[in-house]
Write an enzyme that holds these catalytic residues in place. Structure first.
Site, mmCIF file in Angstrom:
data_model
loop_
_atom_site.group_PDB
_atom_site.id
_atom_site.type_symbol
_atom_site.label_atom_id
_atom_site.label_comp_id
_atom_site.label_asym_id
_atom_site.label_seq_id
_atom_site.Cartn_x
_atom_site.Cartn_y
_atom_site.Cartn_z
ATOM 1 N N THR A 64 0.797 -1.232 0.000
ATOM 2 C CA THR A 64 0.000 0.000 0.000
ATOM 3 C C THR A 64 0.829 1.282 0.000
ATOM 4 O O THR A 64 0.269 2.370 0.071
ATOM 5 C CB THR A 64 -0.935 0.033 1.224
ATOM 6 O OG1 THR A 64 -0.148 -0.093 2.413
ATOM 7 C CG2 THR A 64 -1.950 -1.095 1.158
ATOM 8 N N TYR A 127 0.779 1.635 -8.101
ATOM 9 C CA TYR A 127 -0.072 1.001 -7.099
ATOM 10 C C TYR A 127 -1.420 0.638 -7.708
ATOM 11 O O TYR A 127 -1.895 -0.502 -7.586
ATOM 12 C CB TYR A 127 -0.251 1.932 -5.905
ATOM 13 C CG TYR A 127 -1.343 1.489 -4.947
ATOM 14 C CD1 TYR A 127 -1.178 0.365 -4.148
ATOM 15 C CD2 TYR A 127 -2.541 2.200 -4.857
ATOM 16 C CE1 TYR A 127 -2.185 -0.055 -3.278
ATOM 17 C CE2 TYR A 127 -3.547 1.791 -3.985
ATOM 18 C CZ TYR A 127 -3.360 0.669 -3.207
ATOM 19 O OH TYR A 127 -4.361 0.266 -2.367
#
Length: 282
Positions: A64, A127
């Site tokens: 993350t 991401y």
């Protein structure tokens, strides 16, 4: 007895699920931290599933670190995509229902209205691309899955925007906060309750769902509310994203429409400010 495997148990959502699990009956929870179960180790996963039967697998494990992902592309895709493929494959072989947590960052942020689950995706950072690839693996391999896209997650655990603001609010008199990125906060405790509801109801209404707290705000407005609710007197200055450059681009608008989860699963979302108030009272 329903058996549930939760990966990434030490993260924000994993910890909140552990809190939920304490009050449940007829559910057998198996919480695995990333150190206890590296989901990118295919052989380790396969051995675990050989030795234990799981009715549900809740994947809270993820890479993350949005900015770090820009230079750590291989690791981001290994955890957020390839490892998800391994997990989904194990679920397929063992008839486990897969609940996978994804992100609003699968969208490009160019919309002016909340994104629906079927809207075109187009992540603008590593991401988001890695999380989208993970979603694609789940859809390719499984029929019995729930993909839950969420956004701006905070909790009493780990690092997050709310905790950072509370810390900085005690250290500084003035803060500059980005005001042109619009989204919806999500209290991880609320999301954990949603996951519990899906499992306990035995729902078969599989697919992709959006979940966050209700409402759309900027990071500046979120920070302002945090300080107001905490009775901290901080001077806040709104700034444009261009004046706060980061390695990873962020979507300018990533608000998600949550009608599907309301209509199909009968799950309501609390107004973001109500959830923030409850969180700050803990």
């Amino acid at each position: 007895m329903i058996s549930i495997l939760v990966t990434g148990a030490n993260g924000q959502l994993g910890r909140c699920l552990q809190d939920v699990a304490k009050g449940t009956k007829d559910l057998e929870w198996s919480f695995k931290t990333s150190k206890e179960l590296d989901i990118s180790n295919k052989e380790l996963l396969e051995n675990l599933f050989k030795n234990q039967k799981f009715d549900y697998v809740v994947n809270c494990a993820a890479y993350t670190a949005v900015d770090e992902a820009e230079s750590d592309i291989e690791k981001a895709f290994l955890v957020n995509a390839e490892a998800v493929q391994y997990l989904a494959s194990c679920c397929k072989k063992n008839n486990s229902t897969f609940i996978h947590i994804s992100t609003d960052f699968v969208f490009d942020g160019k919309s002016s209205t909340p994104y629906n689950e079927d809207d075109e995706v187009g992540p603008i950072n590593v991401y988001g691309k890695s999380k989208l690839k993970g979603e694609e693996y789940v859809k390719q391999l499984l029929d019995e899955y729930f993909i839950i896209r969420t956004s701006w997650v905070y909790s009493e655990y780990g690092n997050n925007f709310v905790k950072t603001m509370l810390r900085l609010g005690k250290e500084r008199d003035e803060l500059s906060i980005v005001s042109d990125q619009i989204g919806s906060p999500t209290y991880a405790g609320d999301l954990a309750a949603v996951i519990f509801e899906i499992i306990s109801s035995g729902s078969k209404k599989y697919g992709v769902y959006h979940y966050s707290n209700e409402g759309e705000i900027s990071w500046f407005e979120f920070a302002k509310a945090i300080f107001e609710e905490s009775n901290l007197n901080i001077k806040l200055l709104p700034i444009k994203s261009e004046f706060y450059p980061t390695p990873a681009k962020r979507p300018q608008f990533s608000v998600m429409n949550k009608l599907r989860i309301k209509n199909k699963l009968n799950i309501e979302d609390s107004p973001w400010r109500d959830s923030l108030k409850e969180f700050l009272l803990k």
